[in-house]
Scaffold this motif. Sequence first.
Motif, PDB file in Angstrom:
ATOM      1  N   TYR A  33       0.843  -1.194   0.000  1.00  0.00           N
ATOM      2  CA  TYR A  33       0.000   0.000   0.000  1.00  0.00           C
ATOM      3  C   TYR A  33       0.879   1.245   0.000  1.00  0.00           C
ATOM      4  N   TYR A  35       0.338   5.196   1.109  1.00  0.00           N
ATOM      5  CA  TYR A  35      -0.538   6.156   1.763  1.00  0.00           C
ATOM      6  C   TYR A  35       0.137   7.527   1.744  1.00  0.00           C
ATOM      7  N   PRO A  43      -3.407   8.923   7.687  1.00  0.00           N
ATOM      8  CA  PRO A  43      -2.980   8.482   6.354  1.00  0.00           C
ATOM      9  C   PRO A  43      -4.174   8.233   5.433  1.00  0.00           C
ATOM     10  N   ARG A  48      -3.229   0.382  -3.830  1.00  0.00           N
ATOM     11  CA  ARG A  48      -2.978  -0.916  -3.214  1.00  0.00           C
ATOM     12  C   ARG A  48      -2.634  -1.923  -4.288  1.00  0.00           C
ATOM     13  N   ASP A  56      -6.505  -1.356  -6.386  1.00  0.00           N
ATOM     14  CA  ASP A  56      -7.280  -0.193  -5.962  1.00  0.00           C
ATOM     15  C   ASP A  56      -6.415   1.047  -6.136  1.00  0.00           C
ATOM     16  N   GLY A  98      -5.335 -12.182   4.688  1.00  0.00           N
ATOM     17  CA  GLY A  98      -5.993 -12.795   5.834  1.00  0.00           C
ATOM     18  C   GLY A  98      -5.935 -11.929   7.071  1.00  0.00           C
ATOM     19  N   LEU A  99      -5.950 -12.563   8.217  1.00  0.00           N
ATOM     20  CA  LEU A  99      -6.121 -11.874   9.489  1.00  0.00           C
ATOM     21  C   LEU A  99      -4.806 -11.343  10.031  1.00  0.00           C
ATOM     22  N   TYR A 100      -4.212 -10.425   9.320  1.00  0.00           N
ATOM     23  CA  TYR A 100      -2.955  -9.838   9.755  1.00  0.00           C
ATOM     24  C   TYR A 100      -3.069  -8.322   9.705  1.00  0.00           C
ATOM     25  N   GLY A 101      -2.247  -7.676  10.469  1.00  0.00           N
ATOM     26  CA  GLY A 101      -2.206  -6.224  10.427  1.00  0.00           C
ATOM     27  C   GLY A 101      -1.284  -5.761   9.329  1.00  0.00           C
ATOM     28  N   TYR A 102      -1.165  -4.477   9.219  1.00  0.00           N
ATOM     29  CA  TYR A 102      -0.311  -3.859   8.223  1.00  0.00           C
ATOM     30  C   TYR A 102       0.973  -3.408   8.924  1.00  0.00           C
ATOM     31  N   THR A 103       2.100  -3.526   8.261  1.00  0.00           N
ATOM     32  CA  THR A 103       3.351  -3.003   8.785  1.00  0.00           C
ATOM     33  C   THR A 103       3.750  -1.802   7.947  1.00  0.00           C
ATOM     34  N   PHE A 104       3.977  -0.694   8.605  1.00  0.00           N
ATOM     35  CA  PHE A 104       4.302   0.547   7.913  1.00  0.00           C
ATOM     36  C   PHE A 104       5.800   0.811   7.925  1.00  0.00           C
ATOM     37  N   GLY A 105       6.267   1.455   6.864  1.00  0.00           N
ATOM     38  CA  GLY A 105       7.622   1.956   6.826  1.00  0.00           C
ATOM     39  C   GLY A 105       7.716   3.300   7.529  1.00  0.00           C
TER      40      GLY A 105
ATOM     41  N   ASN B  32     -12.600  -5.147  10.199  1.00  0.00           N
ATOM     42  CA  ASN B  32     -11.505  -5.373  11.127  1.00  0.00           C
ATOM     43  C   ASN B  32     -11.116  -4.005  11.675  1.00  0.00           C
ATOM     44  N   PHE B  34      -8.434  -1.488  14.076  1.00  0.00           N
ATOM     45  CA  PHE B  34      -7.041  -1.336  14.491  1.00  0.00           C
ATOM     46  C   PHE B  34      -6.857  -0.013  15.252  1.00  0.00           C
ATOM     47  N   TYR B  36      -3.382   2.321  15.857  1.00  0.00           N
ATOM     48  CA  TYR B  36      -1.964   2.521  15.600  1.00  0.00           C
ATOM     49  C   TYR B  36      -1.481   3.693  16.450  1.00  0.00           C
ATOM     50  N   HIS B  43       7.668   5.837  12.974  1.00  0.00           N
ATOM     51  CA  HIS B  43       6.638   5.380  12.054  1.00  0.00           C
ATOM     52  C   HIS B  43       5.446   4.808  12.815  1.00  0.00           C
ATOM     53  N   LEU B  44       4.377   4.587  12.087  1.00  0.00           N
ATOM     54  CA  LEU B  44       3.177   4.000  12.677  1.00  0.00           C
ATOM     55  C   LEU B  44       3.457   2.588  13.184  1.00  0.00           C
ATOM     56  N   LEU B  46       1.561  -0.799  15.233  1.00  0.00           N
ATOM     57  CA  LEU B  46       0.291  -1.401  15.613  1.00  0.00           C
ATOM     58  C   LEU B  46       0.213  -1.579  17.128  1.00  0.00           C
ATOM     59  N   LYS B  49      -5.415  -4.980  17.515  1.00  0.00           N
ATOM     60  CA  LYS B  49      -6.335  -5.197  16.405  1.00  0.00           C
ATOM     61  C   LYS B  49      -7.457  -6.122  16.839  1.00  0.00           C
ATOM     62  N   PHE B  51     -10.326  -8.725  15.043  1.00  0.00           N
ATOM     63  CA  PHE B  51     -10.861  -9.376  13.850  1.00  0.00           C
ATOM     64  C   PHE B  51     -12.172 -10.088  14.176  1.00  0.00           C
ATOM     65  N   ARG B  94     -10.856  -1.568   8.517  1.00  0.00           N
ATOM     66  CA  ARG B  94     -10.729  -2.216   7.210  1.00  0.00           C
ATOM     67  C   ARG B  94     -12.015  -2.952   6.886  1.00  0.00           C
ATOM     68  N   PHE B 103      -8.217   5.390   7.813  1.00  0.00           N
ATOM     69  CA  PHE B 103      -7.766   5.927   9.092  1.00  0.00           C
ATOM     70  C   PHE B 103      -8.636   7.088   9.546  1.00  0.00           C
TER      71      PHE B 103
END
Lengths: 113, 113
Positions: A33, A35, A43, A48, A56, A98-105, B32, B34, B36, B43-44, B46, B49, B51, B94, B103
Amino acid sequence: EAGVVQSPRYKIIEKKQPVAFWCNPISGHNTLYWYRQNLGQGPELLIRYENEEAVDDSQLPKDRFSAERLKGVDSTLKIQPAELGDSAVYLCASSLPGLYGYTFGSGTRLTVV
Amino acid sequence: AQSVSQHNHHVILSEAASLELGCNYSYGGTVNLFWYVQYPGQHLQLLLKYFSGDPLVKGIKGFEAEFIKSKFSFNLRKPSVQWSDTAEYFCAVRSVNTDKLIFGTGTRLQVFP
C-alpha cells in the motif's frame, strides 16, 4: 526480520520537478500500500497492490502520480510534476492476506518549495 | 462510504490518569479494527487489532480496546498513562469486502509528569 524499508527519508524539491519514492516491503508480503499523510491528518490510501497488480488506485491522482510494482516486490511512487500541495509524508505498508495487520515503513517526508 | 471518526483531537493528561480515546466508524459490513500509535519522529506501529471473537482486545504497553458493534465504536483505553505514551493515536477500519484500510484523523495525546 527487516521491516518495510522506504527511501529517501526526506526530500526537498522545487515545484514542477519530478520526484520518486521507493519501498521494499517485508519479504513474503504480497499486498503493498501507498498512503499519503498530510500534517495533522490520518494516512489516506493512494494505491494498493496485490503482487504486481494495482487492485485499488481510485484515490491516486493519475494526472501527476504514477506507481509501479515490478515483479511483485519493490514499488516506486512517482510525482511529475510536483505541486506545493503535494508536501506530505508518503507511507508504504505491506501485509499478508488474511487476518494480519499492516506493517508501515518510516515514510518519506516530501517538501515542495 | 466507509469513514472513521476520532472526536478527541488533542488530549492532555497527567501521569497515572486514565485514558479513553473515542473511535466511531460508519460501515454496514464486516470490519476489522485497528489502533496505531505514532511516537514523535517514528513510524506507525500497531497497538492492537480486532478481527473476531472477544470484543475486548488487549494490546501492547497496557492498552486495550473494546468493540461495541451496536455503537460502531472501538474505543482505546489505558488505566494509567505514562509520560512515554505521549504520541499520536490513529484508529483504522478495514472493510473485509474491499480490504480498504481507512484511518481516522488521529488524536494527539500529551502526558505530563
